[in-house]
Design a protein around this motif. Sequence first.
Motif, PDB file in Angstrom:
ATOM      1  N   GLN A  73       0.845  -1.196   0.000  1.00 40.18           N
ATOM      2  CA  GLN A  73       0.000   0.000   0.000  1.00 40.18           C
ATOM      3  C   GLN A  73       0.883   1.250   0.000  1.00 40.18           C
ATOM      4  OE1 GLN A  73      -2.507  -0.482   3.456  1.00 40.18           O
ATOM      5  NE2 GLN A  73      -3.645  -2.172   2.530  1.00 40.18           N
ATOM      6  N   ALA A  74       0.274   2.384  -0.330  1.00 45.40           N
ATOM      7  CA  ALA A  74       1.038   3.630  -0.440  1.00 45.40           C
ATOM      8  C   ALA A  74       1.880   3.887   0.806  1.00 45.40           C
ATOM      9  CB  ALA A  74       0.090   4.795  -0.683  1.00 45.40           C
ATOM     10  N   SER A  75       1.328   3.565   1.964  1.00 37.42           N
ATOM     11  CA  SER A  75       2.046   3.841   3.211  1.00 37.42           C
ATOM     12  C   SER A  75       3.291   2.960   3.368  1.00 37.42           C
ATOM     13  CB  SER A  75       1.112   3.633   4.402  1.00 37.42           C
ATOM     14  OG  SER A  75       0.618   2.317   4.381  1.00 37.42           O
ATOM     15  N   ASP A  76       3.407   1.925   2.554  1.00 36.38           N
ATOM     16  CA  ASP A  76       4.571   1.041   2.656  1.00 36.38           C
ATOM     17  C   ASP A  76       5.780   1.589   1.908  1.00 36.38           C
ATOM     18  OD1 ASP A  76       3.173  -0.960   4.139  1.00 36.38           O
ATOM     19  OD2 ASP A  76       2.174  -1.533   2.284  1.00 36.38           O
ATOM     20  N   GLY A  77       5.538   2.515   1.006  1.00 34.17           N
ATOM     21  CA  GLY A  77       6.663   3.089   0.265  1.00 34.17           C
ATOM     22  C   GLY A  77       6.295   3.387  -1.174  1.00 34.17           C
ATOM     23  N   SER A  78       7.175   4.137  -1.838  1.00 36.53           N
ATOM     24  CA  SER A  78       6.947   4.540  -3.228  1.00 36.53           C
ATOM     25  C   SER A  78       7.222   3.373  -4.163  1.00 36.53           C
ATOM     26  CB  SER A  78       7.891   5.686  -3.565  1.00 36.53           C
ATOM     27  OG  SER A  78       9.224   5.198  -3.488  1.00 36.53           O
ATOM     28  N   ASN A  79       6.994   3.612  -5.468  1.00 36.11           N
ATOM     29  CA  ASN A  79       7.295   2.597  -6.473  1.00 36.11           C
ATOM     30  C   ASN A  79       8.752   2.163  -6.411  1.00 36.11           C
ATOM     31  OD1 ASN A  79       4.701   2.794  -7.301  1.00 36.11           O
ATOM     32  ND2 ASN A  79       5.124   3.842  -9.252  1.00 36.11           N
ATOM     33  N   SER A  80       9.640   3.139  -6.307  1.00 35.70           N
ATOM     34  CA  SER A  80      11.056   2.768  -6.319  1.00 35.70           C
ATOM     35  C   SER A  80      11.437   2.064  -5.013  1.00 35.70           C
ATOM     36  CB  SER A  80      11.940   3.992  -6.578  1.00 35.70           C
ATOM     37  OG  SER A  80      11.904   4.851  -5.463  1.00 35.70           O
ATOM     38  N   GLU A  81      10.781   2.440  -3.940  1.00 32.34           N
ATOM     39  CA  GLU A  81      11.051   1.725  -2.679  1.00 32.34           C
ATOM     40  C   GLU A  81      10.579   0.277  -2.766  1.00 32.34           C
ATOM     41  OE1 GLU A  81      11.019   5.024   0.900  1.00 32.34           O
ATOM     42  OE2 GLU A  81       9.197   4.814  -0.302  1.00 32.34           O
ATOM     43  N   PHE A  82       9.470   0.075  -3.481  1.00 33.52           N
ATOM     44  CA  PHE A  82       8.976  -1.284  -3.702  1.00 33.52           C
ATOM     45  C   PHE A  82      10.024  -2.103  -4.459  1.00 33.52           C
ATOM     46  CE2 PHE A  82       7.009  -4.168  -6.832  1.00 33.52           C
ATOM     47  CZ  PHE A  82       6.373  -5.056  -5.981  1.00 33.52           C
ATOM     48  N   GLU A  83      10.529  -1.486  -5.529  1.00 35.07           N
ATOM     49  CA  GLU A  83      11.508  -2.187  -6.356  1.00 35.07           C
ATOM     50  C   GLU A  83      12.774  -2.498  -5.552  1.00 35.07           C
ATOM     51  OE1 GLU A  83      12.399  -0.234 -10.088  1.00 35.07           O
ATOM     52  OE2 GLU A  83      14.013  -1.664 -10.504  1.00 35.07           O
ATOM     53  N   THR A  84      13.233  -1.506  -4.797  1.00 35.01           N
ATOM     54  CA  THR A  84      14.428  -1.710  -3.972  1.00 35.01           C
ATOM     55  C   THR A  84      14.186  -2.803  -2.928  1.00 35.01           C
ATOM     56  OG1 THR A  84      14.858   0.643  -4.215  1.00 35.01           O
ATOM     57  CG2 THR A  84      16.132  -0.526  -2.534  1.00 35.01           C
ATOM     58  N   PHE A  85      13.017  -2.741  -2.312  1.00 36.65           N
ATOM     59  CA  PHE A  85      12.714  -3.757  -1.290  1.00 36.65           C
ATOM     60  C   PHE A  85      12.782  -5.155  -1.898  1.00 36.65           C
ATOM     61  CE2 PHE A  85       9.711  -6.787   0.421  1.00 36.65           C
ATOM     62  CZ  PHE A  85      10.141  -6.873   1.734  1.00 36.65           C
ATOM     63  N   CYS A  86      12.129  -5.324  -3.046  1.00 36.10           N
ATOM     64  CA  CYS A  86      12.079  -6.660  -3.663  1.00 36.10           C
ATOM     65  C   CYS A  86      13.479  -7.142  -4.056  1.00 36.10           C
ATOM     66  CB  CYS A  86      11.173  -6.663  -4.891  1.00 36.10           C
ATOM     67  SG  CYS A  86       9.428  -6.513  -4.453  1.00 36.10           S
ATOM     68  N   THR A  87      14.250  -6.273  -4.693  1.00 37.37           N
ATOM     69  CA  THR A  87      15.558  -6.725  -5.157  1.00 37.37           C
ATOM     70  C   THR A  87      16.491  -7.019  -3.978  1.00 37.37           C
ATOM     71  OG1 THR A  87      16.017  -4.397  -5.587  1.00 37.37           O
ATOM     72  CG2 THR A  87      15.577  -5.773  -7.485  1.00 37.37           C
ATOM     73  N   ARG A  88      16.352  -6.282  -2.901  1.00 36.92           N
ATOM     74  CA  ARG A  88      17.238  -6.516  -1.742  1.00 36.92           C
ATOM     75  C   ARG A  88      16.782  -7.691  -0.878  1.00 36.92           C
ATOM     76  NH1 ARG A  88      18.560  -0.536   0.506  1.00 36.92           N
ATOM     77  NH2 ARG A  88      19.907   0.125  -1.212  1.00 36.92           N
ATOM     78  N   SER A  89      15.478  -7.926  -0.823  1.00 32.73           N
ATOM     79  CA  SER A  89      14.976  -8.924   0.140  1.00 32.73           C
ATOM     80  C   SER A  89      14.780 -10.305  -0.454  1.00 32.73           C
ATOM     81  CB  SER A  89      13.646  -8.457   0.740  1.00 32.73           C
ATOM     82  OG  SER A  89      13.779  -7.162   1.260  1.00 32.73           O
ATOM     83  N   PHE A  90      14.852 -10.410  -1.778  1.00 34.43           N
ATOM     84  CA  PHE A  90      14.678 -11.722  -2.405  1.00 34.43           C
ATOM     85  C   PHE A  90      15.885 -12.592  -2.085  1.00 34.43           C
ATOM     86  CE2 PHE A  90      14.981 -14.697  -5.978  1.00 34.43           C
ATOM     87  CZ  PHE A  90      13.709 -15.227  -5.971  1.00 34.43           C
ATOM     88  N   ILE A  91      15.642 -13.748  -1.499  1.00 41.61           N
ATOM     89  CA  ILE A  91      16.747 -14.641  -1.134  1.00 41.61           C
ATOM     90  C   ILE A  91      17.042 -15.568  -2.307  1.00 41.61           C
ATOM     91  CG2 ILE A  91      17.600 -16.340   0.519  1.00 41.61           C
ATOM     92  CD1 ILE A  91      15.521 -15.291   2.518  1.00 41.61           C
ATOM     93  N   GLU A  92      18.307 -15.547  -2.769  1.00 41.42           N
ATOM     94  CA  GLU A  92      18.623 -16.275  -3.995  1.00 41.42           C
ATOM     95  C   GLU A  92      18.959 -17.736  -3.771  1.00 41.42           C
ATOM     96  OE1 GLU A  92      21.429 -14.169  -6.401  1.00 41.42           O
ATOM     97  OE2 GLU A  92      20.348 -12.274  -6.123  1.00 41.42           O
ATOM     98  N   THR A  93      19.874 -18.018  -2.858  1.00 41.49           N
ATOM     99  CA  THR A  93      20.330 -19.412  -2.759  1.00 41.49           C
ATOM    100  C   THR A  93      19.387 -20.220  -1.864  1.00 41.49           C
ATOM    101  OG1 THR A  93      21.665 -19.195  -0.763  1.00 41.49           O
ATOM    102  CG2 THR A  93      22.715 -18.571  -2.862  1.00 41.49           C
ATOM    103  N   GLU A  94      19.321 -21.515  -2.157  1.00 43.10           N
ATOM    104  CA  GLU A  94      18.420 -22.389  -1.406  1.00 43.10           C
ATOM    105  C   GLU A  94      18.843 -22.523   0.054  1.00 43.10           C
ATOM    106  OE1 GLU A  94      15.363 -23.504  -2.035  1.00 43.10           O
ATOM    107  OE2 GLU A  94      15.593 -22.280  -3.819  1.00 43.10           O
ATOM    108  N   ASP A  95      20.159 -22.537   0.302  1.00 44.84           N
ATOM    109  CA  ASP A  95      20.631 -22.653   1.691  1.00 44.84           C
ATOM    110  C   ASP A  95      20.179 -21.465   2.515  1.00 44.84           C
ATOM    111  OD1 ASP A  95      21.756 -25.026   1.199  1.00 44.84           O
ATOM    112  OD2 ASP A  95      23.861 -24.339   1.208  1.00 44.84           O
ATOM    113  N   GLU A  96      20.365 -20.286   1.933  1.00 42.14           N
ATOM    114  CA  GLU A  96      19.962 -19.082   2.673  1.00 42.14           C
ATOM    115  C   GLU A  96      18.455 -19.000   2.823  1.00 42.14           C
ATOM    116  OE1 GLU A  96      21.695 -15.315   1.515  1.00 42.14           O
ATOM    117  OE2 GLU A  96      23.588 -16.370   1.118  1.00 42.14           O
TER     118      GLU A  96
END
Length: 687
Positions: A73-96
Motif C-alpha cells: 500500500q502507499a504507506s509502505d513506500g513509493s514505487n522505487s522503494e517497492f523495487e528496492t525492497f524486492c531486489t534486496r529482500s529476495f533470497i537467492e540461494t536455497e541454503d539461505e
Amino acid sequence: MKKSIILFIFVLVCSLLFHHCSGKEEGQDQQKGVMTMEEPVIVKTISTLVKKSGEEKRARIEKSVRQVAALWQASDGSNSEFETFCTRSFIETEDERHLGFEKLSGYFEILNGNFNKISVDLQRTLHLDIGVIHPVDQLFGSYNPGAHLDDDLFRNKIAFITALNFPFYSLQEKMKSAAQWSGKEWAYARMGDIFLSRIPAERQQKFTEVNTGADIYISEYNIFMGHVLNGKNEKLFPENMKLLVHWNLRDELKSNYGTEKGPEKQRIIAKVMERVISQEIPQIVINNDKVEWNPFQNKVYKEGKEIEFHPEPDTRYAHLLKNFKALKDIDSYCPAGMDTYIKRKFDGEMEISQPEVEELFTRFLSSPYIKKVAGLIKKRVNRDLEPFDIWYDGFKARSGIPEEKLNKITRQKYPTAAAMEKDLPVILMKLGFSKEKAAFITSRVAVEPARGSGHAWGAEMRAGKAYLRTRVPADGMNYKGYNIAIHEFGHNVEQTITLHDVDYYMMRGVPNTAFTEALAYIFQDRDLELLGLQESSLGKEYLDTLDTFWSAYEGMGVSLLDMQVWKWLYANPEADTHQLKEAVIALAKETWNKYYADIFDVRDQTLLAIYSHMISYPLYLSAYSYGDLIKFQIKQYVRGKDLAAEIERMFSQGRLIPQLWMKNAVGIEISTEPLFQATEEALNHFK
Ligand SMILES: [Zn+2]
C-alpha cells in the motif's frame, strides 16, 4: 468441539484467506485512496530480479513479486522503494532461503504461541466454571490481543519478506503438486499461506466480539428439565437436571432409548427444541428453575398458577445475523475466489470446495441404504419412527447399561478435573501408547472444569499446553460429561502430536477440523472400554457401522441446512432477525421434506435447526460429517493394527491437503463408499 477454532478463525482472518488481488478495481482501499501497484513497476521489478538472480528463478520471482505487489500500500513506500525492497529482500540461494525459513518459523511460533496463551488466559473466567461472569470479564474475554499483529508485521516488512520468499499456492496448485512436493516444500507452501491479505484490525476485532457474544449466549442457555412438564402437566425428569441447549438436550434424548417412559421423555425434549428454534420459548424458562413449563401447550406456571410470559425475542437469530454481518464486512478485502465466508470456510479453511461437500452429502442423503437402516431401527424400537429418531442411539453398545450405573462409576472415578488429569496417562496406555509417549503427551495437557459442555484448546507453541475443559458438577463428573471429556481428550492428543511430532512447525495441525473430529470420535467410541465396561463384542463392528451411518445421515442434513442458511444470508444481506428466523425455519422444513419426510413419514419438521454450532461456530458442522467418514475409514484401516502407532504415523504428517493426507493414511481418498459397503454387510448381518 475444538476450541482452537476461535484462534483458527482469527488466524484465517488475519492471514490465510484474504489475499488482495492486484487486479482488483474497486474496494475499500481505493475508497481510502490506497495505491495499487502499477503493472509497469511490477514488470520492471521482475526483470531486474531475473537479471540479478538468473533466468531459472523466473517462475518463483514472478509469483512472489506479484503477491507482494498485491499487498503493498502507499504507506509502505513509493514505487522505487517497492523495487528496492524486492531486489534486496529476495533470497537467492536455497541454503539461505532455508535459513530464512527456519528463522521465520521460530519467530512465528513465538508470536502464535504467546498470543494464543494470552487469549486462553483472558478467557479463563468465561470458559471455566469459576464463578459469576463480571462485565469486566466479558470485556477482556472478547478482547483480541493479536488483532493488530498483522498490521504490525506489514509495517515492519516482515510480512513482505515472508511473502516474497515463500509465495502462496492456491488449492488447485497444491492439489497439482501434492504428490511431488517434499516435506520441506510443503512447509514452504504453508508459510506462503500466512500473508495473503490485509484486513483492518477493527474488522477482525468486531468479529471476535460478536462471536464471543454468541458463544456466551449458547454456553449459558440451560433448561431445567425437572421443571418441564409433559402434555398432562406431569414431571418426568429429575428435579435438579439442568441441560445445556442443544448438546445436553440431544444427549439426554439419546440416553433415553430403551428406558421406561423413554419415548415420552424424548417427545418432551424434541418439543423443547422446537420451541427454541421457533423462539416461542418463554424467556422466563431459560436458565430458570423457579417456574414450570409445559412446552406442548406452551404455558408457564409459578407456584401452581399459570402466568403470562414473553417469548424469547429472536435472540438466537440475532447472534447468527451479527456473525454474518461481521464476517461479510471482511469480504471486500478478499480476492474473487475468497470473497464470501462460504468460500473462505470451504476452499480456504477446509480445502475442499463447498459444491464438492454439498455433492457428497446430497449423494449420501439420497442413498437407498437409509430406508433399509430406518427399517431396522423401526424393528429395534418396536414402533413407528418419530422425527427425534434422527438421534437414534441404539446401535451403541452402551445403550444397554443404565445411565445411573455409569454416572456412579464416573462420579467416583472423577470427582474433580484434577482426578481426570491424573488419569490421562493411564487412559493413553490403555489405548496402546507407550509409557513414555503417554507421559509426554499428558504432560502437555491440563484438565479444567468447563462452564459450558466442554472443549479442547490446543497450544500454538511447543512450550505451551493444551487444555481439556470438561463439565464437572459438585458431585463429580457424570457419564455424559465423561463421554464428552474423552472426545475432547482425543482433540488434545491430536493437538499435541501435530505440534510436536511434525517435521516442521509450519506443518503443525491437521488438514482441517474434520480430521481432529475423527480422532476425537475414535477416542469417544472407546469410552466404555476405558472404564473397563467392554460389552460382548458380538456384532459390535456391525453396530458401529450402522451407528456411524445413522449419525452421518443426521449430521449431513444438519450441515446441508447450515450451508443453505449461509447461502440465503448472502442472497439476502439486508434481512433482519425476524426474516432470518423465518428463513431458517423454512429451509429446515425444506431440507427435512427432501431427505427425511419419506423415511419418517412426517413433513415440515424443524429439528435440524437446533444445533448450537449454527449460532456460535458458523459453518463448522460439515466438519462433523467429514469427521464421520474420515473416522470410519481410519477405524477400518487400523482394525487389527496397533492403534497408537497408527495414530502417531498418520497425525505426524501434519497439515497436508485433506485428500493427500487421507491417501497417505489409509490408502484411499475421503469417500462414502467404504461406509456404504460396510452398511450393506451390516444390514445382511441383521437380516
Ligand atoms: Zn470435537
